[in-house]
Design an enzyme around this catalytic site. Structure first.
Site, PDB file in Angstrom:
ATOM      1  N   TYR A 154       0.828  -1.212   0.000  1.00  0.00           N
ATOM      2  CA  TYR A 154       0.000   0.000   0.000  1.00  0.00           C
ATOM      3  C   TYR A 154       0.863   1.262   0.000  1.00  0.00           C
ATOM      4  O   TYR A 154       0.609   2.212  -0.756  1.00  0.00           O
ATOM      5  CB  TYR A 154      -0.901  -0.037   1.234  1.00  0.00           C
ATOM      6  CG  TYR A 154      -1.938   1.059   1.326  1.00  0.00           C
ATOM      7  CD1 TYR A 154      -3.105   0.998   0.570  1.00  0.00           C
ATOM      8  CD2 TYR A 154      -1.768   2.136   2.191  1.00  0.00           C
ATOM      9  CE1 TYR A 154      -4.080   1.978   0.674  1.00  0.00           C
ATOM     10  CE2 TYR A 154      -2.733   3.128   2.296  1.00  0.00           C
ATOM     11  CZ  TYR A 154      -3.885   3.041   1.537  1.00  0.00           C
ATOM     12  OH  TYR A 154      -4.837   4.027   1.647  1.00  0.00           O
ATOM     13  N   LYS A 158       0.918   4.043  -2.936  1.00  0.00           N
ATOM     14  CA  LYS A 158       0.543   5.430  -2.668  1.00  0.00           C
ATOM     15  C   LYS A 158       1.704   6.392  -2.949  1.00  0.00           C
ATOM     16  O   LYS A 158       1.488   7.531  -3.386  1.00  0.00           O
ATOM     17  CB  LYS A 158       0.074   5.569  -1.219  1.00  0.00           C
ATOM     18  CG  LYS A 158      -1.266   4.881  -0.935  1.00  0.00           C
ATOM     19  CD  LYS A 158      -2.358   5.366  -1.868  1.00  0.00           C
ATOM     20  CE  LYS A 158      -3.739   4.910  -1.413  1.00  0.00           C
ATOM     21  NZ  LYS A 158      -4.809   5.358  -2.340  1.00  0.00           N
TER      22      LYS A 158
END
Length: 253
Positions: A154, A158
């Site tokens: 993640y 991001k």
């Protein structure tokens, strides 16, 4: 926006949480909104809320990591609402785990939805933006881009979105298109609640503990992100591009 043509916005991952709040805010700003999510039926409550308030919206089901589905979805939006010139890449999933436990599938799924999805959606919609000589792309990054235990996939996705944002800002700027990213801090959503429950933490207790460490002394709400998207998608934000704005209740992410 009364002196401007009605803009058409596409919000991905808009069936709930941040995406739903963003879709409703952009509709309140006078835009027609495509509420896009993997499950089209799940978008109906958001569409109903927009139309009940006097706005225009359509539910669109699509997997943002599938190029054929993305092309079909954008073509449908253009046909039903008009050429989309605002895109909010919000669709996301979590597959948290420590590196030694993280499977290849955990990694690939998160990369596909966040990074590939933003790439495919942006590529499909930019054609309409450049033709109109106007566009706003807002990518949802995260404070996790700066690193967060158990989120190698993640965090990488991001952080990747931030580089993607800055590059598109350079490429699309000459065509009247701005591209920015928002990095939310802790936001109260069903996703964060489910994450807390999964690791056996009481959500109310977790919110209180996190709020105590945030300068404004409260957790974020989806509407906090929606307000920021509203500005970045507006006519008045035409000189803001290539930026990452952390909406986290304080200077530290």
């Amino acid at each position: 926006m009364s002196d401007s043509p009605t803009r058409v916005a596409v919000v991905t991952g808009a069936a709930r949480g941040i995406g739903a709040a963003v879709a409703q805010r952009l509709a309140a700003d006078g835009m027609a909104v495509a509420v896009l999510d993997l499950d089209e039926a799940a978008c109906k409550p958001v569409v109903d809320a927009i139309t009940d308030a006097g706005g225009r919206a359509v539910a669109v089901g699509a997997d943002v990591s599938d190029s054929a589905q993305v092309e079909a979805a954008v073509a449908r939006v253009a046909a039903e609402l008009g050429p989309p010139t605002v895109l909010v890449n919000n669709a996301g999933v979590l597959r948290d785990n420590l590196l030694f436990k993280m499977s290849e599938s955990d990694w690939d799924t998160v990369m596909d939805v966040h990074l590939r999805g933003a790439f495919l959606m942006s590529k499909a919609v930019q054609a309409h933006m450049t033709a109109q000589r106007f566009g706003r792309i807002v990518n949802l990054s995260s404070t996790s881009a700066l690193g967060n235990r158990g989120q190698a996939n993640y965090s990488a996705a991001k952080a990747g979105l931030q580089g993607f944002t800055k590059t598109l800002a350079i490429e699309l700027g000459p065509f009247g298109v701005t591209v920015n990213a928002i990095g939310p801090g802790f936001i109260v959503t069903e996703m964060t609640k489910t994450t807390a429950e999964r690791v056996g933490v009481d959500f109310e207790q977790a919110k209180a503990q996190i709020a105590a460490e945030i300068p404004v002394r409260r957790p974020g709400m989806p509407e906090d992100i929606a307000h920021t998207v509203s500005f970045l998608a507006s006519e008045g934000a035409g000189y803001v591009s290539g930026q990452v704005i952390y909406v986290a209740g304080g200077p530290k992410a």
